[in-house]
Design a protein around this motif. Structure first.
Motif, PDB file in Angstrom:
ATOM      1  N   GLU A  59     -38.595  32.242  11.033  1.00 51.50           N
ATOM      2  CA  GLU A  59     -37.245  31.720  11.218  1.00 51.50           C
ATOM      3  C   GLU A  59     -37.269  30.192  11.289  1.00 51.50           C
ATOM      4  OE1 GLU A  59     -34.731  33.322  10.707  1.00 51.50           O
ATOM      5  OE2 GLU A  59     -33.312  31.721  11.275  1.00 51.50           O
ATOM      6  N   SER A  60     -38.206  29.651  12.069  1.00 58.67           N
ATOM      7  CA  SER A  60     -38.226  28.187  12.215  1.00 58.67           C
ATOM      8  C   SER A  60     -38.571  27.521  10.881  1.00 58.67           C
ATOM      9  CB  SER A  60     -39.210  27.771  13.302  1.00 58.67           C
ATOM     10  OG  SER A  60     -40.520  27.743  12.790  1.00 58.67           O
ATOM     11  N   GLN A  61     -39.413  28.143  10.072  1.00 60.11           N
ATOM     12  CA  GLN A  61     -39.789  27.525   8.799  1.00 60.11           C
ATOM     13  C   GLN A  61     -38.658  27.628   7.783  1.00 60.11           C
ATOM     14  OE1 GLN A  61     -42.633  25.647   8.635  1.00 60.11           O
ATOM     15  NE2 GLN A  61     -42.312  26.191  10.787  1.00 60.11           N
ATOM     16  N   ARG A  62     -37.893  28.707   7.891  1.00 58.08           N
ATOM     17  CA  ARG A  62     -36.769  28.849   6.978  1.00 58.08           C
ATOM     18  C   ARG A  62     -35.759  27.733   7.236  1.00 58.08           C
ATOM     19  NH1 ARG A  62     -32.176  31.108   6.715  1.00 58.08           N
ATOM     20  NH2 ARG A  62     -32.239  31.674   8.909  1.00 58.08           N
ATOM     21  N   VAL A  63     -35.626  27.409   8.510  1.00 65.41           N
ATOM     22  CA  VAL A  63     -34.707  26.333   8.855  1.00 65.41           C
ATOM     23  C   VAL A  63     -35.288  24.984   8.458  1.00 65.41           C
ATOM     24  CG1 VAL A  63     -33.593  25.155  10.793  1.00 65.41           C
ATOM     25  CG2 VAL A  63     -33.675  27.666  10.724  1.00 65.41           C
ATOM     26  N   ALA A  64     -36.594  24.818   8.651  1.00 61.26           N
ATOM     27  CA  ALA A  64     -37.217  23.524   8.368  1.00 61.26           C
ATOM     28  C   ALA A  64     -37.267  23.232   6.869  1.00 61.26           C
ATOM     29  CB  ALA A  64     -38.624  23.484   8.955  1.00 61.26           C
ATOM     30  N   PHE A  65     -37.447  24.272   6.061  1.00 63.41           N
ATOM     31  CA  PHE A  65     -37.557  24.067   4.612  1.00 63.41           C
ATOM     32  C   PHE A  65     -36.513  24.922   3.909  1.00 63.41           C
ATOM     33  CE2 PHE A  65     -41.837  23.492   6.386  1.00 63.41           C
ATOM     34  CZ  PHE A  65     -42.058  22.182   6.035  1.00 63.41           C
ATOM     35  N   PRO A  66     -35.252  24.487   3.986  1.00 63.70           N
ATOM     36  CA  PRO A  66     -34.183  25.359   3.501  1.00 63.70           C
ATOM     37  C   PRO A  66     -34.116  25.435   1.975  1.00 63.70           C
ATOM     38  CG  PRO A  66     -33.290  23.290   4.326  1.00 63.70           C
ATOM     39  CD  PRO A  66     -34.761  23.235   4.566  1.00 63.70           C
ATOM     40  N   THR A  67     -34.550  24.384   1.295  1.00 58.72           N
ATOM     41  CA  THR A  67     -34.366  24.376  -0.167  1.00 58.72           C
ATOM     42  C   THR A  67     -35.706  24.390  -0.873  1.00 58.72           C
ATOM     43  OG1 THR A  67     -34.444  21.979  -0.217  1.00 58.72           O
ATOM     44  CG2 THR A  67     -32.283  22.997   0.084  1.00 58.72           C
ATOM     45  N   GLN A  68     -35.677  24.745  -2.166  1.00 63.31           N
ATOM     46  CA  GLN A  68     -36.914  24.749  -2.926  1.00 63.31           C
ATOM     47  C   GLN A  68     -37.476  23.335  -3.028  1.00 63.31           C
ATOM     48  OE1 GLN A  68     -38.577  27.510  -3.805  1.00 63.31           O
ATOM     49  NE2 GLN A  68     -40.208  26.052  -4.250  1.00 63.31           N
ATOM     50  N   GLU A  69     -36.590  22.333  -3.114  1.00 63.81           N
ATOM     51  CA  GLU A  69     -37.089  20.956  -3.210  1.00 63.81           C
ATOM     52  C   GLU A  69     -37.870  20.601  -1.956  1.00 63.81           C
ATOM     53  OE1 GLU A  69     -33.037  20.815  -3.934  1.00 63.81           O
ATOM     54  OE2 GLU A  69     -34.263  22.153  -5.167  1.00 63.81           O
ATOM     55  N   SER A  70     -37.323  21.001  -0.795  1.00 56.39           N
ATOM     56  CA  SER A  70     -38.014  20.632   0.444  1.00 56.39           C
ATOM     57  C   SER A  70     -39.379  21.316   0.494  1.00 56.39           C
ATOM     58  CB  SER A  70     -37.165  21.008   1.656  1.00 56.39           C
ATOM     59  OG  SER A  70     -37.008  22.422   1.722  1.00 56.39           O
ATOM     60  N   ARG A  71     -39.435  22.547  -0.031  1.00 55.45           N
ATOM     61  CA  ARG A  71     -40.727  23.256  -0.012  1.00 55.45           C
ATOM     62  C   ARG A  71     -41.698  22.625  -1.011  1.00 55.45           C
ATOM     63  NH1 ARG A  71     -37.061  27.713   1.141  1.00 55.45           N
ATOM     64  NH2 ARG A  71     -36.826  28.417  -1.009  1.00 55.45           N
ATOM     65  N   ASP A  72     -41.180  22.219  -2.170  1.00 53.75           N
ATOM     66  CA  ASP A  72     -42.062  21.573  -3.136  1.00 53.75           C
ATOM     67  C   ASP A  72     -42.603  20.264  -2.578  1.00 53.75           C
ATOM     68  OD1 ASP A  72     -41.760  23.597  -4.922  1.00 53.75           O
ATOM     69  OD2 ASP A  72     -40.134  22.635  -6.063  1.00 53.75           O
ATOM     70  N   ALA A  73     -41.754  19.536  -1.883  1.00 56.72           N
ATOM     71  CA  ALA A  73     -42.193  18.267  -1.295  1.00 56.72           C
ATOM     72  C   ALA A  73     -43.291  18.541  -0.275  1.00 56.72           C
ATOM     73  CB  ALA A  73     -41.016  17.561  -0.617  1.00 56.72           C
ATOM     74  N   TYR A  74     -43.106  19.618   0.481  1.00 59.26           N
ATOM     75  CA  TYR A  74     -44.112  19.968   1.484  1.00 59.26           C
ATOM     76  C   TYR A  74     -45.417  20.365   0.792  1.00 59.26           C
ATOM     77  CZ  TYR A  74     -46.592  22.751   4.916  1.00 59.26           C
ATOM     78  OH  TYR A  74     -47.554  23.265   5.723  1.00 59.26           O
ATOM     79  N   ALA A  75     -45.273  21.139  -0.303  1.00 59.79           N
ATOM     80  CA  ALA A  75     -46.469  21.616  -0.996  1.00 59.79           C
ATOM     81  C   ALA A  75     -47.314  20.458  -1.492  1.00 59.79           C
ATOM     82  CB  ALA A  75     -46.079  22.518  -2.165  1.00 59.79           C
ATOM     83  N   ALA A  76     -46.656  19.372  -1.854  1.00 61.65           N
ATOM     84  CA  ALA A  76     -47.397  18.237  -2.404  1.00 61.65           C
ATOM     85  C   ALA A  76     -48.299  17.605  -1.357  1.00 61.65           C
ATOM     86  CB  ALA A  76     -46.415  17.205  -2.943  1.00 61.65           C
ATOM     87  N   VAL A  77     -47.951  17.780  -0.085  1.00 64.99           N
ATOM     88  CA  VAL A  77     -48.699  17.061   0.959  1.00 64.99           C
ATOM     89  C   VAL A  77     -49.377  18.006   1.941  1.00 64.99           C
ATOM     90  CG1 VAL A  77     -47.165  15.079   0.810  1.00 64.99           C
ATOM     91  CG2 VAL A  77     -46.662  16.928   2.439  1.00 64.99           C
ATOM     92  N   ALA A  78     -49.218  19.306   1.726  1.00 65.07           N
ATOM     93  CA  ALA A  78     -49.670  20.239   2.764  1.00 65.07           C
ATOM     94  C   ALA A  78     -51.181  20.275   2.917  1.00 65.07           C
ATOM     95  CB  ALA A  78     -49.165  21.649   2.442  1.00 65.07           C
ATOM     96  N   ASN A  79     -51.888  20.071   1.808  1.00 67.28           N
ATOM     97  CA  ASN A  79     -53.329  20.276   1.860  1.00 67.28           C
ATOM     98  C   ASN A  79     -54.066  19.072   2.427  1.00 67.28           C
ATOM     99  OD1 ASN A  79     -55.901  21.086   1.575  1.00 67.28           O
ATOM    100  ND2 ASN A  79     -55.764  21.580  -0.605  1.00 67.28           N
ATOM    101  N   THR A  80     -54.137  18.993   3.747  1.00 67.74           N
ATOM    102  CA  THR A  80     -54.927  17.935   4.373  1.00 67.74           C
ATOM    103  C   THR A  80     -56.130  18.597   5.041  1.00 67.74           C
ATOM    104  OG1 THR A  80     -53.911  18.115   6.533  1.00 67.74           O
ATOM    105  CG2 THR A  80     -52.809  16.708   4.939  1.00 67.74           C
ATOM    106  N   PRO A  81     -57.216  17.850   5.182  1.00 61.49           N
ATOM    107  CA  PRO A  81     -58.396  18.444   5.820  1.00 61.49           C
ATOM    108  C   PRO A  81     -58.116  18.922   7.240  1.00 61.49           C
ATOM    109  CG  PRO A  81     -58.983  16.430   4.684  1.00 61.49           C
ATOM    110  CD  PRO A  81     -57.487  16.519   4.641  1.00 61.49           C
ATOM    111  N   ALA A  82     -57.203  18.259   7.941  1.00 61.22           N
ATOM    112  CA  ALA A  82     -56.941  18.698   9.318  1.00 61.22           C
ATOM    113  C   ALA A  82     -56.341  20.088   9.323  1.00 61.22           C
ATOM    114  CB  ALA A  82     -55.986  17.728  10.013  1.00 61.22           C
ATOM    115  N   VAL A  83     -55.355  20.285   8.455  1.00 61.60           N
ATOM    116  CA  VAL A  83     -54.742  21.608   8.367  1.00 61.60           C
ATOM    117  C   VAL A  83     -55.782  22.624   7.908  1.00 61.60           C
ATOM    118  CG1 VAL A  83     -53.032  22.981   7.128  1.00 61.60           C
ATOM    119  CG2 VAL A  83     -52.429  20.714   7.987  1.00 61.60           C
ATOM    120  N   ALA A  84     -56.569  22.227   6.887  1.00 57.38           N
ATOM    121  CA  ALA A  84     -57.578  23.147   6.373  1.00 57.38           C
ATOM    122  C   ALA A  84     -58.557  23.528   7.470  1.00 57.38           C
ATOM    123  CB  ALA A  84     -58.311  22.514   5.197  1.00 57.38           C
ATOM    124  N   ALA A  85     -58.986  22.555   8.258  1.00 53.35           N
ATOM    125  CA  ALA A  85     -59.989  22.828   9.288  1.00 53.35           C
ATOM    126  C   ALA A  85     -59.418  23.714  10.392  1.00 53.35           C
ATOM    127  CB  ALA A  85     -60.489  21.526   9.884  1.00 53.35           C
TER     128      ALA A  85
END
Ligand SMILES: Nc1ncnc2c1ncn2[C@@H]1O[C@H](COP(=O)(O)OP(=O)(O)O)[C@@H](O)[C@H]1O
Ligand SMILES: [Mg+2]
Lengths: 554, 317
Positions: A59-85
């Motif tokens: 639910e919180s993510q649906r609110v945070a990323f309501p549109t496909q553009e917002s999700r694409d923007a997130y996808a471009a930056v999501a892969n950081t070593p901190a998140v991966a680790a």
């Protein structure tokens, strides 16, 4: 004068025989019902918490990323070593399913692993240790019936949680195959660690050792896959990922490619572990581990025969184990943080949001890692503080207090050992973290910065121990369970509070999140003072009540 | 197979090691059907270990063990339907009631006889509605006793079953076991309470450091040993002191006491008769004496011991 019994007519050598397959499981249905009756509340809590978490985070993510553009923007930056680790290699971040995976999958996997370990040990090795298994096995009960009942119930929990997660995701409108793959991968981790816990319960002879051994395997699995995920090429993890059961489940890539065959590995490990455990079980005595108990010294040294000496001796194994764990964690985070410093772009909008109010993304990540080491130190401190209730519940406390020892002094000594050594772990892992990071950055100033960031968690740690002190005083029968619930909630809220759309006031009211995440933010005195006062109040109230109330055994 | 001739328990040359510790070192034990066997030995001599092997929850390293003619390990399930067990240290599930624990344990054996269970709960004065965590040691013991004694087991294996019971409840326990013995059930009663064993058992097996040192009926065992004699002789001990077959001679004026091997008893009594004794008490050795003799402790043949033994003579003969 000695009258010997005549030799039996058909002597049977006492070599390992083979139990007829059916008789080995006699009374299995009765025992399954019995295990369910003793555990239904715990089982229900695990189901509600883990499945509920999925719905809330979605639910919180649906609110945070309501549109496909917002999700694409997130996808471009999501892969950081901190998140991966920390939470696993991100992929498919352009879909809500992928985002859900990134945010919650690892937490679910690790939690269900612990659920399997603790539940299996509670009904298995712990029951054997206190002699109740002997009572059961003296009935018309097959050699393996009780163990199988226990394994079936705990394995059933994994299946139920996996299935409910899958159905919940489908119900929320996510793609069906991805939903089921997510549920199955989580269930798979639970089943794999069921196998590991079953083995641990056969190798060791105490429940504490069984839990520790299986938890170490879980911790190592987490670290191995973290290294593999940090060394990924794009969104393909390094082959090292296959060395960890958690990695196998990640490689199912739910909401990505939905690869099903690693589930076979996970289930295979679970069933294989239970089978080997069964073989060991049919070769050993009830109550014994694989290794015989070794004789120890016949006398207690002067220091052991004191309250402090005994408290330290009883905690010696965990003290050493957790310190080594903390040091390894510090070293690991130091290495990861350095690896990231080159990659990170401080303009990365998402990373910024994830890392709190830090000006530098790197500092934000360092703050997050320091908090992770604080969680390790606090976990030791809470575990060690629960020993007060354990000593009381087992009846071992009464004879100690019958000596010339005051109750308050006895309890305070144990709590101080717990908190004191927790602080040692905290500071030592902060120091190692700082040294590793400083060495790679050629920047000696990092050592005091990171050390200061670690030290800031001392009041938090004292509050978490204080919760146990308070509960041991006021709610002795629930103290251990509730202590861990409070600890678990503090950890989850500190890590993921914003994901659950919790208000800041609530997040900041929990002990770990209340501490300023230095060096990303400035070190303020106020929260630390408040935490210290709360800790003082908890300790004082808990100890006063412990002194005044009756002792009660389990 | 001929059930009547199969011993209830048949153990020969049993060896059990725990790492470097040898708990059983060639132990022998035989309990016939219908027999009530006392199993005596000091702490750590291997009683519980033997019982755990008989229950199929521990494994022997060497030797043979048969329970009701079957293999305790391989045929555990069928055999356990025919036996009942009470451990010396009962640990119950803290958040179940005593009544629930009785029913669970009984069901795992193969069913509950409700009337019998309720009758025993009554006789043992147990409150079955209380949570086990609130029970004292004696009450936890009663739970295991009720579950075992309410069963229709052919063989009862009781490992120091009265530890924690008050004397009143010990009496109830004795009565119930006697009733079961009359019904022809077999009993293995491990104990270190001599009075209990003397009251209940027709035979005893005494073990020490994992070996059997003595086994037989109580009467036989007594026979192999010295009888204590306490006598009042108007002329004092006189030449009696020179007899080589008297042991532990103690003279206090007219009162003379000694022990004598049963084989020599006839000759000694003839000698005493010639001295016209005013009173004479002869006592078979108590189990306690037999036991302690095996462990190198001799009881002094005092008047106290003799006086206390008069009662046991009356009940034994
Ligand atoms: N699990 C075990 N590990 C090591 N030694 C054991 C174990 N169980 C029993 N023993 C040893 O075996 C011996 C016999 O013990 P036990 O059968 O309990 O004696 P009893 O019941 O006659 O008091 C003792 O020396 C005891 O210390
Ligand atoms: Mg014993």
């Amino acid at each position: 004068m000695t009258a010997l019994a005549p030799a039996p007519s058909r002597p049977t050598p006492a070599t390992p025989g083979h139990t007829p397959p059916v008789a080995a499981f006699t009374a299995f249905p009765d025992l399954t019902r019995f295990v369910l009756r003793r555990n239904w509340l715990r089982l229900a809590i695990w189901v509600i918490v883990l499945v509920g978490m999925v719905a809330m985070v979605y639910e919180s993510q649906r609110v945070a990323f309501p549109t496909q553009e917002s999700r694409d923007a997130y996808a471009a930056v999501a892969n950081t070593p901190a998140v991966a680790a920390l939470t696993g290699l991100p992929y498919g971040a352009g879909t809500l399913g992928g985002i859900l995976n990134i945010k919650i999958w690892m937490t679910l996997a690790v939690s269900i692993g612990f659920a399997s370990i603790f539940l299996l040990t509670r009904n298995g090795r712990a029951e054997e240790e206190n002699g109740r298994t002997e009572l059961i096995r003296a009935g018309a009960v097959g050699h393996h019936a009780y163990s199988l009942a226990n394994q079936l119930v705990v394995g059933g929990l994994s299946v139920a949680i996996g299935l409910l997660i899958g159905l919940t995701c489908i119900g929320l409108g996510l793609p069906a195959e991805g939903s089921l793959a997510m549920g199955a991968s989580i269930a798979g981790v639970g089943i794999a660690f069921l196998g590991i816990a079953a083995l641990a319960g056969q190798l060791t002879s105490t429940s504490r050792a069984a839990n520790s051994l299986a938890s170490i395997v879980l911790g190592v699995s987490y670290l191995v896959r973290a290294i593999a995920d940090v060394q990924a090429e794009g969104d393909t993890p390094s082959p090292l990922s296959w060395a960890s059961p958690i990695g196998w489940a990640q490689n199912m890539r739910s909401f990505g490619e939905n690869v099903w065959w690693p589930l076979l590995l996970l289930v295979g490990l679970g069933i294989g572990g239970c089978l080997v455990a069964g073989v060991i079980e049919s070769r050993r005595d009830v109550g014994a581990g694989v290794l015989p108990d070794r004789p120890g010294p016949a006398r207690a040294t002067g220091s052991l025969a004191s309250v402090l000496g005994l408290a330290v001796r009883l905690e010696r194994g965990p003290m050493i184990g957790w310190l080594l764990g903390g040091l390894a964690g510090g070293l690991f985070y130091g290495g990861v943080a350095s690896a990231m410093s080159d990659l990170l772009d401080s303009g990365n909008a998402y990373a910024k949001a994830f890392m709190g109010q830090a000006d530098s993304v790197l500092d934000g990540i360092v703050g997050l890692f320091v908090m992770a080491t604080a969680m390790v130190a606090a976990a030791f401190a809470v575990q060690s503080a629960t020993s007060v209730r354990l000593e009381e519940a087992s009846g071992r406390l009464e004879p100690q207090l019958a000596g010339a020892v005051s109750r308050t002094r006895w309890a305070l000594t144990h709590y101080l050992v717990a908190a004191g050594w927790g602080i040692v772990i905290l500071v030592a892992s902060g120091l190692v973290f700082g040294l590793a990071f400083a060495a790679s950055q050629s920047d000696p100033d990092q050592v005091p910065r990171i050390l200061a960031a670690s030290t800031a968690y001392i009041p938090s740690l004292l509050v978490l121990v204080g919760v146990t002190v308070l509960l041991t005083g006021w709610l002795p029968h629930q103290a251990i369970l509730v202590s861990w619930i409070v600890y678990g909630a503090s950890v989850i809220i500190a890590m993921f509070g914003p994901l659950f759309s919790l208000p800041d006031e609530v997040i900041d009211a929990t002990p770990l999140a209340a501490t300023p995440r230095v060096p990303g933010v400035e070190l303020q005195a106020m929260p630390l003072v408040v935490l210290s006062l709360v800790a003082l109040a908890f300790w004082a109230l808990g100890l006063l009540r412990f002194r005044a109330r009756d002792l009660t055994q389990a | 197979m001929n059930a009547a001739s199969t011993p209830a328990i048949e153990v020969a040359g049993l060896v059990k090691r725990f790492g470097a510790v040898t708990a059983l070192d060639g132990l022998d034990l035989r309990v016939e059907q219908g027999q009530v066997m006392g199993f005596l030995g000091p702490n750590g001599s291997g009683k519980s270990t033997t019982i755990r092997i008989l229950l199929g929850i521990a494994r022997a390293d060497a030797g043979a063990a048969r329970l009701l003619g079957g293999d305790p390990w391989r045929e555990a399930v069928e055999l356990h339907r025919r036996i009942a067990y009470v451990p010396g240290d009962v640990n119950l599930w803290p958040n179940l009631t005593g009544g629930q624990a009785i029913d669970i344990l009984s069901r795992l054996r193969g069913g509950v006889d409700r009337t019998r269970r309720d009758e025993l709960v009554e006789r043992f004065d147990l409150d079955p509605g209380k949570k086990a965590r609130t029970y004292s040691k004696g009450n936890r013991q009663k739970v295991a006793l009720v579950a075992a004694l309410a069963s229709d087991a052919e063989l009862l294996i009781l490992d120091e079953p009265t530890s924690g019971l008050d004397p009143l409840m010990e009496g109830v326990f004795t009565d119930v076991v006697r009733e079961l013995a009359h019904q022809g059930r077999s009993v293995l009663l491990s104990s270190h309470i001599f009075a209990e064993v003397e009251k209940l058992c027709d035979s005893v097996t005494i073990i020490r450091a994992g070996r059997t040192v003595e086994a037989g009926t109580l009467a036989d065992l007594r026979h192999l040993h010295r009888t204590s004699v306490s006598v009042v002789l108007p002329g004092g001990a006189g030449t009696l002191a020179r007899r080589a077959d008297l042991h532990d001679l103690a003279v206090d004026g007219e009162r003379v006491s000694f022990t004598v091997d049963d084989a020599e008893l006839g000759g000694v009594l003839a000698d005493l008769a010639a001295r016209s004794p005013r009173s004479l008490v002869s006592t078979p050795p108590s189990l306690e004496e037999l036991f302690l003799r095996h462990y190198g402790v001799e009881l002094p043949a005092t008047d106290d011991a003799a006086g206390a033994a008069v009662a046991s003579k009356a009940s034994a003969s």
